[in-house]
Motif scaffolding. Sequence first.
Motif, PDB file in Angstrom:
ATOM      1  N   MET A 108      58.924  33.508  47.669  1.00  0.00           N
ATOM      2  CA  MET A 108      58.502  34.791  48.150  1.00  0.00           C
ATOM      3  C   MET A 108      57.025  35.021  47.842  1.00  0.00           C
ATOM      4  N   PHE A 109      56.614  34.716  46.618  1.00  0.00           N
ATOM      5  CA  PHE A 109      55.215  34.893  46.245  1.00  0.00           C
ATOM      6  C   PHE A 109      54.347  33.790  46.833  1.00  0.00           C
ATOM      7  N   ARG A 110      54.974  32.802  47.411  1.00  0.00           N
ATOM      8  CA  ARG A 110      54.232  31.691  47.987  1.00  0.00           C
ATOM      9  C   ARG A 110      53.370  32.159  49.164  1.00  0.00           C
ATOM     10  N   SER A 111      53.828  33.207  49.849  1.00  0.00           N
ATOM     11  CA  SER A 111      53.048  33.704  50.986  1.00  0.00           C
ATOM     12  C   SER A 111      51.741  34.342  50.531  1.00  0.00           C
ATOM     13  N   LEU A 112      51.670  34.755  49.261  1.00  0.00           N
ATOM     14  CA  LEU A 112      50.433  35.334  48.747  1.00  0.00           C
ATOM     15  C   LEU A 112      49.428  34.255  48.344  1.00  0.00           C
ATOM     16  N   LEU A 113      49.764  32.998  48.608  1.00  0.00           N
ATOM     17  CA  LEU A 113      48.857  31.888  48.303  1.00  0.00           C
ATOM     18  C   LEU A 113      48.364  31.189  49.563  1.00  0.00           C
ATOM     19  N   THR A 114      48.521  31.842  50.702  1.00  0.00           N
ATOM     20  CA  THR A 114      47.987  31.281  51.944  1.00  0.00           C
ATOM     21  C   THR A 114      46.464  31.442  51.938  1.00  0.00           C
ATOM     22  N   PRO A 115      45.748  30.702  52.775  1.00  0.00           N
ATOM     23  CA  PRO A 115      44.285  30.827  52.792  1.00  0.00           C
ATOM     24  C   PRO A 115      43.808  32.258  53.048  1.00  0.00           C
ATOM     25  N   ARG A 116      44.484  32.969  53.913  1.00  0.00           N
ATOM     26  CA  ARG A 116      44.102  34.357  54.180  1.00  0.00           C
ATOM     27  C   ARG A 116      44.232  35.202  52.921  1.00  0.00           C
ATOM     28  N   TRP A 117      45.345  35.038  52.211  1.00  0.00           N
ATOM     29  CA  TRP A 117      45.560  35.829  51.009  1.00  0.00           C
ATOM     30  C   TRP A 117      44.645  35.391  49.877  1.00  0.00           C
ATOM     31  N   LEU A 118      44.349  34.108  49.779  1.00  0.00           N
ATOM     32  CA  LEU A 118      43.413  33.661  48.746  1.00  0.00           C
ATOM     33  C   LEU A 118      42.041  34.291  48.957  1.00  0.00           C
ATOM     34  N   LEU A 119      41.624  34.396  50.223  1.00  0.00           N
ATOM     35  CA  LEU A 119      40.359  35.061  50.525  1.00  0.00           C
ATOM     36  C   LEU A 119      40.427  36.542  50.147  1.00  0.00           C
ATOM     37  N   LEU A 120      41.560  37.192  50.441  1.00  0.00           N
ATOM     38  CA  LEU A 120      41.716  38.596  50.058  1.00  0.00           C
ATOM     39  C   LEU A 120      41.703  38.778  48.541  1.00  0.00           C
ATOM     40  N   HIS A 121      42.343  37.847  47.815  1.00  0.00           N
ATOM     41  CA  HIS A 121      42.329  37.923  46.348  1.00  0.00           C
ATOM     42  C   HIS A 121      40.900  37.824  45.823  1.00  0.00           C
ATOM     43  N   VAL A 122      40.140  36.883  46.380  1.00  0.00           N
ATOM     44  CA  VAL A 122      38.748  36.720  45.951  1.00  0.00           C
ATOM     45  C   VAL A 122      37.949  37.988  46.267  1.00  0.00           C
ATOM     46  N   LEU A 123      38.195  38.568  47.432  1.00  0.00           N
ATOM     47  CA  LEU A 123      37.490  39.781  47.820  1.00  0.00           C
ATOM     48  C   LEU A 123      37.825  40.943  46.872  1.00  0.00           C
ATOM     49  N   PHE A 124      39.090  41.121  46.548  1.00  0.00           N
ATOM     50  CA  PHE A 124      39.481  42.201  45.647  1.00  0.00           C
ATOM     51  C   PHE A 124      38.935  41.978  44.232  1.00  0.00           C
ATOM     52  N   ILE A 125      38.962  40.745  43.776  1.00  0.00           N
ATOM     53  CA  ILE A 125      38.418  40.459  42.441  1.00  0.00           C
ATOM     54  C   ILE A 125      36.909  40.713  42.423  1.00  0.00           C
ATOM     55  N   ALA A 126      36.220  40.278  43.474  1.00  0.00           N
ATOM     56  CA  ALA A 126      34.771  40.497  43.544  1.00  0.00           C
ATOM     57  C   ALA A 126      34.453  41.991  43.585  1.00  0.00           C
ATOM     58  N   ALA A 127      35.234  42.760  44.325  1.00  0.00           N
ATOM     59  CA  ALA A 127      34.991  44.204  44.403  1.00  0.00           C
ATOM     60  C   ALA A 127      35.226  44.866  43.048  1.00  0.00           C
ATOM     61  N   THR A 128      36.262  44.439  42.340  1.00  0.00           N
ATOM     62  CA  THR A 128      36.557  45.020  41.031  1.00  0.00           C
ATOM     63  C   THR A 128      35.465  44.676  40.024  1.00  0.00           C
ATOM     64  N   VAL A 129      35.029  43.421  40.013  1.00  0.00           N
ATOM     65  CA  VAL A 129      33.964  43.009  39.096  1.00  0.00           C
ATOM     66  C   VAL A 129      32.657  43.727  39.447  1.00  0.00           C
ATOM     67  N   ALA A 130      32.382  43.882  40.738  1.00  0.00           N
ATOM     68  CA  ALA A 130      31.157  44.567  41.158  1.00  0.00           C
ATOM     69  C   ALA A 130      31.160  46.019  40.690  1.00  0.00           C
ATOM     70  N   THR A 131      32.300  46.696  40.775  1.00  0.00           N
ATOM     71  CA  THR A 131      32.346  48.085  40.306  1.00  0.00           C
ATOM     72  C   THR A 131      32.137  48.150  38.800  1.00  0.00           C
ATOM     73  N   GLY A 132      32.606  47.150  38.075  1.00  0.00           N
ATOM     74  CA  GLY A 132      32.354  47.105  36.627  1.00  0.00           C
ATOM     75  C   GLY A 132      30.876  46.935  36.323  1.00  0.00           C
ATOM     76  N   PHE A 133      30.214  46.017  37.032  1.00  0.00           N
ATOM     77  CA  PHE A 133      28.779  45.822  36.820  1.00  0.00           C
ATOM     78  C   PHE A 133      27.986  47.068  37.200  1.00  0.00           C
ATOM     79  N   LEU A 134      28.370  47.717  38.278  1.00  0.00           N
ATOM     80  CA  LEU A 134      27.669  48.928  38.690  1.00  0.00           C
ATOM     81  C   LEU A 134      27.860  50.053  37.677  1.00  0.00           C
ATOM     82  N   ALA A 135      29.037  50.133  37.075  1.00  0.00           N
ATOM     83  CA  ALA A 135      29.265  51.154  36.049  1.00  0.00           C
ATOM     84  C   ALA A 135      28.369  50.905  34.842  1.00  0.00           C
ATOM     85  N   VAL A 136      28.276  49.642  34.407  1.00  0.00           N
ATOM     86  CA  VAL A 136      27.412  49.315  33.258  1.00  0.00           C
ATOM     87  C   VAL A 136      25.952  49.583  33.603  1.00  0.00           C
TER      88      VAL A 136
END
Length: 143
Positions: free
Chosen positions: A1-29
Motif C-alpha cells: 500500500m505504501f509502495r505507491s508513495l515511492l513512485t517517481p511522481r511521489w518521490l518528487l513530491l516528497h522532495v518538494l515538501f521537504i524542501a519547502a519545510t526546510v526553506a520555511t525553517g531557514f526563512l524563520a531563522v
Amino acid sequence: MFRSLLTPRWLLLHVLFIAATVATGFLAVWQWDRAHEAGGSFQNLGYALQWPLFGAFTIFLWIRVMRMELNREREEAASQAGTDTAAAEADTAAEEPAQQRPKTRRRPLVPPPAPPVDADEDPELAAYNKYLAELNEADRRAS
C-alpha cells in the motif's frame, strides 16, 4: 500500500515538501536574526514567528495529500474487489430464489418534496410556492 508513495511522481513530491519545510525553517531563522540586528523591527519578528507556522502547514498538507492518495487506492481496490464479488454473487443469486436475496436500499438523489403549506398556516409561503409552481409549469410547457 505504501509502495505507491515511492513512485517517481511521489518521490518528487516528497522532495518538494521537504524542501519547502526546510526553506520555511531557514526563512524563520533569517527573519529572527534580522529582527535582532540594528535595523530590525517588529515586522521582522512577526515574520520570524509566521514562518514556522507556514512550515507546520506544509507538513500538515503533505500528510493530508498522502492520506488522500492512500484512501483513493483503498477505494479503488475495494471497488475492484466489489466488481469481482458482484459477478460471483450474480452467478449464485441467479440460482437462489428471489425472496432470499437481501434488499439494498438506494439513497435517492433528490430529497423528497416538503409537505404542502396551506394559506392558513403561512399565507406568504403558500403564495410563493404557488408562484414557483406556476413558473415550473410554464417552463414545462415551453420545453
